[in-house]
Structures are given as C-alpha cells and as structure tokens.
Scaffold this motif. Sequence first.
Motif, PDB file in Angstrom:
ATOM      1  N   ALA A  63       0.972  -1.318   0.381  1.00 20.61           N
ATOM      2  CA  ALA A  63      -0.187   0.082  -0.292  1.00 20.61           C
ATOM      3  C   ALA A  63       0.183   0.976  -0.598  1.00 20.61           C
ATOM      4  O   ALA A  63       0.352   1.808  -0.632  1.00 20.61           O
ATOM      5  CB  ALA A  63      -1.257   0.231   1.369  1.00 20.61           C
ATOM      6  N   ILE A  64       2.348   1.148   0.994  1.00 27.23           N
ATOM      7  CA  ILE A  64       2.499   2.386   0.526  1.00 27.23           C
ATOM      8  C   ILE A  64       3.315   2.603  -0.253  1.00 27.23           C
ATOM      9  O   ILE A  64       3.640   3.539  -0.915  1.00 27.23           O
ATOM     10  CB  ILE A  64       4.088   2.437   1.718  1.00 27.23           C
ATOM     11  N   ASN A  65       4.063   1.054  -0.997  1.00 31.13           N
ATOM     12  CA  ASN A  65       4.606   1.730  -2.356  1.00 31.13           C
ATOM     13  C   ASN A  65       3.952   1.980  -3.120  1.00 31.13           C
ATOM     14  O   ASN A  65       4.088   2.326  -4.595  1.00 31.13           O
ATOM     15  CB  ASN A  65       5.777   0.712  -2.452  1.00 31.13           C
ATOM     16  N   ARG A  66       2.942   1.940  -3.369  1.00 24.56           N
ATOM     17  CA  ARG A  66       2.279   1.388  -4.694  1.00 24.56           C
ATOM     18  C   ARG A  66       1.008   2.847  -4.069  1.00 24.56           C
ATOM     19  O   ARG A  66       0.040   2.793  -5.188  1.00 24.56           O
ATOM     20  CB  ARG A  66       1.314   0.285  -5.486  1.00 24.56           C
ATOM     21  N   SER A  67       1.261   3.510  -3.462  1.00 29.86           N
ATOM     22  CA  SER A  67      -0.023   4.689  -3.512  1.00 29.86           C
ATOM     23  C   SER A  67       1.268   6.354  -3.521  1.00 29.86           C
ATOM     24  O   SER A  67       1.667   6.326  -3.187  1.00 29.86           O
ATOM     25  CB  SER A  67      -0.579   4.517  -2.412  1.00 29.86           C
ATOM     26  N   PRO A  68       0.155   7.086  -3.960  1.00 29.66           N
ATOM     27  CA  PRO A  68       0.865   8.406  -3.688  1.00 29.66           C
ATOM     28  C   PRO A  68       1.261   8.592  -2.616  1.00 29.66           C
ATOM     29  O   PRO A  68      -0.371   8.773  -1.902  1.00 29.66           O
ATOM     30  CB  PRO A  68       0.011   9.141  -4.864  1.00 29.66           C
ATOM     31  N   ARG A  69       2.072   9.498  -2.349  1.00 27.31           N
ATOM     32  CA  ARG A  69       2.546   9.355  -0.818  1.00 27.31           C
ATOM     33  C   ARG A  69       1.028  10.279   0.260  1.00 27.31           C
ATOM     34  O   ARG A  69       0.394  10.593   0.885  1.00 27.31           O
ATOM     35  CB  ARG A  69       4.055   9.628  -0.537  1.00 27.31           C
ATOM     36  N   SER A  70       1.052  11.765  -1.325  1.00 36.09           N
ATOM     37  CA  SER A  70      -0.012  12.772  -1.026  1.00 36.09           C
ATOM     38  C   SER A  70      -1.051  12.146  -0.876  1.00 36.09           C
ATOM     39  O   SER A  70      -2.183  12.388   0.135  1.00 36.09           O
ATOM     40  CB  SER A  70       0.027  13.516  -1.527  1.00 36.09           C
ATOM     41  N   LEU A  71      -2.029  10.935  -1.172  1.00 31.68           N
ATOM     42  CA  LEU A  71      -2.838  10.722   0.195  1.00 31.68           C
ATOM     43  C   LEU A  71      -3.249   9.457   0.212  1.00 31.68           C
ATOM     44  O   LEU A  71      -4.290   9.321   0.864  1.00 31.68           O
ATOM     45  CB  LEU A  71      -3.803  10.244  -1.838  1.00 31.68           C
ATOM     46  N   LEU A  72      -2.195   9.330   0.913  1.00 34.15           N
ATOM     47  CA  LEU A  72      -2.006   8.593   1.919  1.00 34.15           C
ATOM     48  C   LEU A  72      -2.221   8.872   3.161  1.00 34.15           C
ATOM     49  O   LEU A  72      -0.825   9.699   4.005  1.00 34.15           O
ATOM     50  CB  LEU A  72      -0.946   7.536   2.607  1.00 34.15           C
ATOM     51  N   LYS A  73      -3.870   9.294   4.152  1.00 34.91           N
ATOM     52  CA  LYS A  73      -2.883  10.203   5.442  1.00 34.91           C
ATOM     53  C   LYS A  73      -2.700   9.205   6.442  1.00 34.91           C
ATOM     54  O   LYS A  73      -1.870   9.840   6.766  1.00 34.91           O
ATOM     55  CB  LYS A  73      -4.715  10.433   5.699  1.00 34.91           C
ATOM     56  N   GLU A  74      -2.823   7.588   6.683  1.00 32.65           N
ATOM     57  CA  GLU A  74      -2.400   7.258   7.541  1.00 32.65           C
ATOM     58  C   GLU A  74      -3.003   5.592   7.388  1.00 32.65           C
ATOM     59  O   GLU A  74      -3.609   5.333   6.494  1.00 32.65           O
ATOM     60  CB  GLU A  74      -2.657   7.634   8.755  1.00 32.65           C
ATOM     61  N   ILE A  75      -2.396   4.571   8.005  1.00 35.94           N
ATOM     62  CA  ILE A  75      -2.539   3.078   7.467  1.00 35.94           C
ATOM     63  C   ILE A  75      -2.556   3.182   9.357  1.00 35.94           C
ATOM     64  O   ILE A  75      -2.076   3.331  10.071  1.00 35.94           O
ATOM     65  CB  ILE A  75      -1.424   2.477   7.422  1.00 35.94           C
ATOM     66  N   LEU A  76      -4.545   2.296   9.347  1.00 32.38           N
ATOM     67  CA  LEU A  76      -4.352   1.831  10.882  1.00 32.38           C
ATOM     68  C   LEU A  76      -4.808   0.850  11.116  1.00 32.38           C
ATOM     69  O   LEU A  76      -5.503   0.482   9.920  1.00 32.38           O
ATOM     70  CB  LEU A  76      -6.011   2.490  11.409  1.00 32.38           C
ATOM     71  N   LEU A  77      -3.908   0.274  12.010  1.00 34.88           N
ATOM     72  CA  LEU A  77      -4.017  -1.041  12.170  1.00 34.88           C
ATOM     73  C   LEU A  77      -4.729  -1.588  13.128  1.00 34.88           C
ATOM     74  O   LEU A  77      -4.701  -0.790  14.399  1.00 34.88           O
ATOM     75  CB  LEU A  77      -2.592  -2.137  11.528  1.00 34.88           C
TER      76      LEU A  77
ATOM     77  N   ALA B  65      -5.841  -8.453   5.535  1.00 35.29           N
ATOM     78  CA  ALA B  65      -4.442  -8.558   6.671  1.00 35.29           C
ATOM     79  C   ALA B  65      -4.092  -9.050   5.456  1.00 35.29           C
ATOM     80  O   ALA B  65      -2.215  -9.310   5.724  1.00 35.29           O
ATOM     81  CB  ALA B  65      -4.555  -8.553   7.936  1.00 35.29           C
ATOM     82  N   HIS B  66      -4.255  -9.763   4.564  1.00 33.72           N
ATOM     83  CA  HIS B  66      -3.510 -10.471   2.990  1.00 33.72           C
ATOM     84  C   HIS B  66      -3.732 -10.242   2.146  1.00 33.72           C
ATOM     85  O   HIS B  66      -3.881 -11.157   1.650  1.00 33.72           O
ATOM     86  CB  HIS B  66      -3.112 -11.800   3.829  1.00 33.72           C
ATOM     87  N   CYS B  67      -2.998  -8.481   2.065  1.00 35.88           N
ATOM     88  CA  CYS B  67      -4.023  -8.492   0.399  1.00 35.88           C
ATOM     89  C   CYS B  67      -2.093  -7.933  -0.255  1.00 35.88           C
ATOM     90  O   CYS B  67      -1.311  -7.530   0.915  1.00 35.88           O
ATOM     91  CB  CYS B  67      -4.740  -7.506   0.410  1.00 35.88           C
ATOM     92  N   GLU B  68      -2.131  -7.839  -1.483  1.00 31.78           N
ATOM     93  CA  GLU B  68      -0.937  -6.900  -2.141  1.00 31.78           C
ATOM     94  C   GLU B  68      -1.632  -6.279  -3.103  1.00 31.78           C
ATOM     95  O   GLU B  68      -2.397  -6.526  -3.925  1.00 31.78           O
ATOM     96  CB  GLU B  68       0.217  -7.682  -3.033  1.00 31.78           C
ATOM     97  N   CYS B  69      -1.312  -4.499  -3.411  1.00 29.93           N
ATOM     98  CA  CYS B  69      -1.801  -3.940  -3.898  1.00 29.93           C
ATOM     99  C   CYS B  69      -1.061  -3.361  -4.950  1.00 29.93           C
ATOM    100  O   CYS B  69       0.302  -3.875  -5.139  1.00 29.93           O
ATOM    101  CB  CYS B  69      -2.196  -2.546  -3.274  1.00 29.93           C
ATOM    102  N   THR B  70      -1.847  -3.185  -5.965  1.00 26.55           N
ATOM    103  CA  THR B  70      -0.772  -3.442  -7.177  1.00 26.55           C
ATOM    104  C   THR B  70      -0.491  -1.887  -7.630  1.00 26.55           C
ATOM    105  O   THR B  70      -1.681  -1.358  -7.543  1.00 26.55           O
ATOM    106  CB  THR B  70      -1.111  -4.376  -7.960  1.00 26.55           C
ATOM    107  N   GLU B  71       0.242  -1.074  -8.469  1.00 26.25           N
ATOM    108  CA  GLU B  71       0.103  -0.378  -9.514  1.00 26.25           C
ATOM    109  C   GLU B  71      -0.307   0.603  -9.854  1.00 26.25           C
ATOM    110  O   GLU B  71      -1.879  -0.533 -10.648  1.00 26.25           O
ATOM    111  CB  GLU B  71       1.857  -0.249 -10.400  1.00 26.25           C
ATOM    112  N   GLY B  72      -1.231   1.609  -9.373  1.00 23.99           N
ATOM    113  CA  GLY B  72      -2.271   2.412 -10.004  1.00 23.99           C
ATOM    114  C   GLY B  72      -3.920   2.468  -8.626  1.00 23.99           C
ATOM    115  O   GLY B  72      -4.898   2.250  -9.473  1.00 23.99           O
ATOM    116  N   TRP B  73      -3.964   1.226  -8.398  1.00 20.03           N
ATOM    117  CA  TRP B  73      -4.750   1.213  -7.067  1.00 20.03           C
ATOM    118  C   TRP B  73      -5.921   1.956  -6.824  1.00 20.03           C
ATOM    119  O   TRP B  73      -7.232   1.751  -6.441  1.00 20.03           O
ATOM    120  CB  TRP B  73      -4.543  -0.469  -6.510  1.00 20.03           C
TER     121      TRP B  73
END
Length: 576
Positions: free
Chosen positions: A159-173, A230-238
């Motif tokens: 999620a971190i590596n395939r999302s534009p940083r500016s759109l990711l406010k936070e990750i809540l586990l 909790a067992h996903c992988e986001c792909t480019e541009g998701w």
Amino acid sequence: YLTCIGKDGWRWKQTHDYDVEMSNVIERPLQRLVDGNTVNDHVVGRSFVFGGISMTYPSKALKKWIEAPTVVESMGKPGEMGRPVRISSDLKVPMKLKFKENVFNLLASDMISLTRSLPDPRSRCCRRVRYPSKLPTTSIVIVFHNEAWTTLLRTIWSAINRSPRSLLKEILLVDDGSDREFLGQQLDEYVANLSVPTIVVRTEKRSGLIRSRLLGAKAASGEVLTFLDAHCECTEGWLEPLLSRIVQNRHTVACPTIDIISDETFEYKQVSESTWGGFNWRLNFEWYKVPKREEKRRSYDKTAPLRTPAMAGGLFAIDKQYFFEVGTYDEGMDIWGSENLEMSLRIWQCGGILEQLPCSHVGHVFRISTPHTFPGGLSKTLLRNAARVAEVWLDEWREFFYAMYPDARKDTAGDVRDRILLRKRLNCKNFEWYLEHIYPESIIPLHYYYLGEICDVEADTCLDTMGRQENQKVGISHRHGLGGNQIFAYTTDQQIMFDELCLHAARTRGPVTLVHCSNTENNQMWAYDKEKKWIRHKRTGQCLQSASHKDPSTPLLRPCNNQKRQQWLMESKWKA
Ligand code: LR7
Ligand code: MN
C-alpha cells in the motif's frame, strides 16, 4: 533486452515490449527493503508505470526510458513478479506444519520479499485512464486477528509503495484480540518507523471483524476510509480509481478487482474483470459472470465501473462521513460473515452506489477454510449474522433464506429493531426495488407464484433434492415438513427452482434432473395446471408423476392422466 544493475543492488530488467504510461507529476517516495534495511528513494519528478512498479526518472532520461520499459526485481528472492514459490521437497514437512497456523503456505510467504514486485494487472486501456489531480486523502484500515507477520507487512508495504504519498493520510491497524507475541510491541515498534503514519489500535477483547473495523473507522482522520484484509497486495495504480469515483459522487462505495494470491504458492493470479459479486438463497456471497445487461449499460467499455449487486466485503473505499451517515455496520453481527451483504444491500437500497473497478487491482490470499476461532460457535454465528440480513433487508424474500435453513427463525437474528429503524430513517427502498433494478439476474426470483414443498396428493411424498449435485436426478421422499431440500420455488418464468438448480428434463420419459437454471432453456419450463394439479413439462407435454413401486425414490415423466400420482399441491403458499 536491456539489463542493468542499480546502485542499490536492485536489478532493472526489461521484460516486455508493452507501452509505458506516464502518470501525473507526483512526489513519490519509494521505500524498499534491501538486506533488511529500509532504503528511501525519495525522488520528485515525473513517475511512470511499468511492469507493476512505479519509478521516477529525471525528465531528460524520460524519453529514452519510455522506449525501454523495465521492471525492478529484488535480487534472488522467490516470488518476484508475483511468480509462484516452489518449496523444495526437504522442506515439505515444516511447510505442512506452518500451513496450519494461518491456513496458507506461511513458509512460502516468509521467503518472499515484503516489497516484492508484481506484474501490472491493468489492461492497456486502464493504464491510459487519467485521474483528477485533486483526490481526497485516505486512511487505510486493516483489521486482523492472529495474522502472519509477512502477509500483514506485505499488505502494508504494497500500500505504501504503490500509492501516491500525498493521498495516504495514515494506516490504521486494528488488532482484534490476537494472542501472537509478535503482533504486540514488535509490531508497534516496526510500524513506528514507516514513512506513512501507522498505528496499531487494539480491541480490548476479541470483537470480530465488524466491530474492529468500526473501531478503525472512528480513529481515522482521512477523508476516505479504505479497508483491506490483512493478507493483500496492492498493485500499481490501485488507489486512484477508487478515490476518483468517490470525488465524483460521495455516495459511491468503490471496490477494487480482487485478484488471487495463491494460498499454496503465493503466485499472483489475475482474475477476469467480467466477474462480479452476488449471492444465493443461503445468502452466501458468490462470484458470477457479469451479465450482458451490465456490459451494455457501460457501453462495453472495459475501463468503466461495474455496478455490482454485492461486494466481497474486505476491500473497499468509502467516504468517511458517508460511512457514518449510512449506518456504518450492524454491530449486532459477530466475528465474521454477512456484513458484506448487509452493507451491499444497505448501500443500494438507501440511495448509494456500489461499484467494482476494473482498473484497480488488489491481490488477496484466498483460503479453503477459516483459521479463526468462533467463540459463539461457527455455524451459530454465521447463521445469526445472515439471519440479520434477511430480517432487516429482504422483506418477503427472507423466506428463501429460511427455506434453506429450517432451524433459523426470527429469534435467530436477535434484536434487529435498531437496524429496522435505521432503514426507515434513511428512507431506504425495498428489496423488490433492488431485485428489479440492481439485481434482476439474482437466483432469488423477483416474480414467483409459489415457494414451498411440492408434494403429491396421494402418498404425501414430496420432491426432494436429496442434497444432490448438478446433473443428478431429483428425488422424492416422505414429507418431513422441515423445508430445506424439500423447498422449491415456482417462478413466473415457469421454472421450478431450488437455489441455482432447476428441474430439467431433456427427454420425453425423463429422467428429471437438477440443472443450473437458465432462462433460455425450454427443457426447464413447467406449467402448473391448478384444476388438474398437473405439473406439465412444456416442451414434451408430459406430466410429473410421483415415484413408482419399482423405484420409489425418483419421480417420473409420463403421459398426463387423472391418477393421483400426477396431482401435486402448490397452493398453500401461492403468490402472484
Ligand atoms: O474475528 C475476526 N477478527 C478479525 O479481525 C475475524 C477476522 N478478522 C480479520 C482477518 O484477520 C482478516 O483480515 O478480518 C479479515 C477478514 O477475515 P478473513 O480474511 O479470514 O476472511 P475472508 O477473506 O474469507 O472473508 C471475506 O468475507 C468476510 C465476511 O465477513 C469479510 O468481509 C472479509 O473482509 C472478506 N474478504 C474479502 O472480501 C477478500 C476477498 C475474499 C472473497 C470473496
Ligand atoms: Mn481475507
């Protein structure tokens, strides 16, 4: 083909000849793990996308690289580019042992880089789509109960590596009462060092995924909530496709296309983009082929959102405020199950839109059985959750559900008054509207004459599926009055249905079999003669006859006559 080794020990390799798409000018820090250390490739510039990884180059070099698309692979690690991991035979024993912990191949997962490369699953057309430059920020909410370390962390890294940083406010586990040591302080410390603010919220005791997600939602500060298993992988541009739908209409709930990460090999496998979510009489969520009707509605545009009747449940984005306005979740549901249908029906019936986006792909580890404990009992919990959906959202069609679960009745659902009040307060449409406008392909028929047992007047024996599978003969047995396998619907399309199976006869003297229902199949059409009480097969003109002495367990197809063996009752619950 061009191959070169990057400074950081990463291999840059051209593998395909497909075209490269430039994405917007964005600031995109890429973090990678190299030999266990975090490497920050913080580069501002134009990024573009190829082979599943987004990279940034100084603009001078751009043109050259557009002609030479490359992918980046973590050197020597298995599973790169989503390839399957092969376990050598001497490791088969520990592999089997570890499999049990999470009901997936943990040994394989542990061998794969937390930041592994994946193929870009998007179609060429999707890669060409441009999204608004101003999108809302999102909080990613991931709930887990005893998740494995590597699958959880790979979800976060992807999620971190395939999302534009500016759109990711936070990750809540949200840790839902896990008892695994490493999910405690070790996790807290690990996530504290990530480039995206990440915290672990903990339920005080095991609360189930529904209440856990609610806890995450309440803690979120982003404009949009994006839920992931909790067992996903986001792909480019998701992410961009999801958020852009919500900007256009904040009552849209947007789901990615969910690809398969193999539970055996962790191979990333793309699924068809023409599959959407629906459900059967048991209210089990199922994947079905997208019907022509919907392809036509979206003008055969393969990049256009699909208006899906239901979502799988774990992966979706929703405007945070709308999430609360539309009634969050049913907190009366426990542990796991049916919250996805509850939300799907609520969104549609209460004025929202539920979409599945072909240009957004996220992989998910599908497993054959659940690893979770169910403190209230597995079947009891599942039945209760499903009954709550039936009671609150299905109106008279709840009887299809109860037909399948004779043990379930009104009190199975517990107290649903709050949810019924919510439905009134939001002025939601009824299930009839939903079946007519959103899900006409549903196995639960919109128009039907009758739902109940089909028994002959003579011996009081009834048609019975005997729990048989597709293409087997329908049976007949003593009336037990418990519903279940003796319940059928007679529809206005003149089909006699049991869930997705229809009474079917291909030849004049039978046999009568159970075949997947199809509206274009005239072997499945039966006319009920109310006077003579015949059930007449339309194409052959023959009548359904209860069992012979020779074979007392199978109904026959015979020329119509006035014997009692051909008289069937379908009146008590006759509906128009
Ligand atoms: O008590 C629990 N507490 C939890 O926090 C039980 C589960 N969980 C967590 C769990 O760790 C996981 O992250 O909840 C998440 C979902 O549980 P899974 O992964 O065991 O379930 P699943 O993938 O089989 O479940 C699908 O259906 C569920 C119905 O309640 C949820 O909606 C899941 O989110 C959903 N998963 C998906 O939609 C991914 C695609 C699978 C399909 C179809
Ligand atoms: Mn899951």
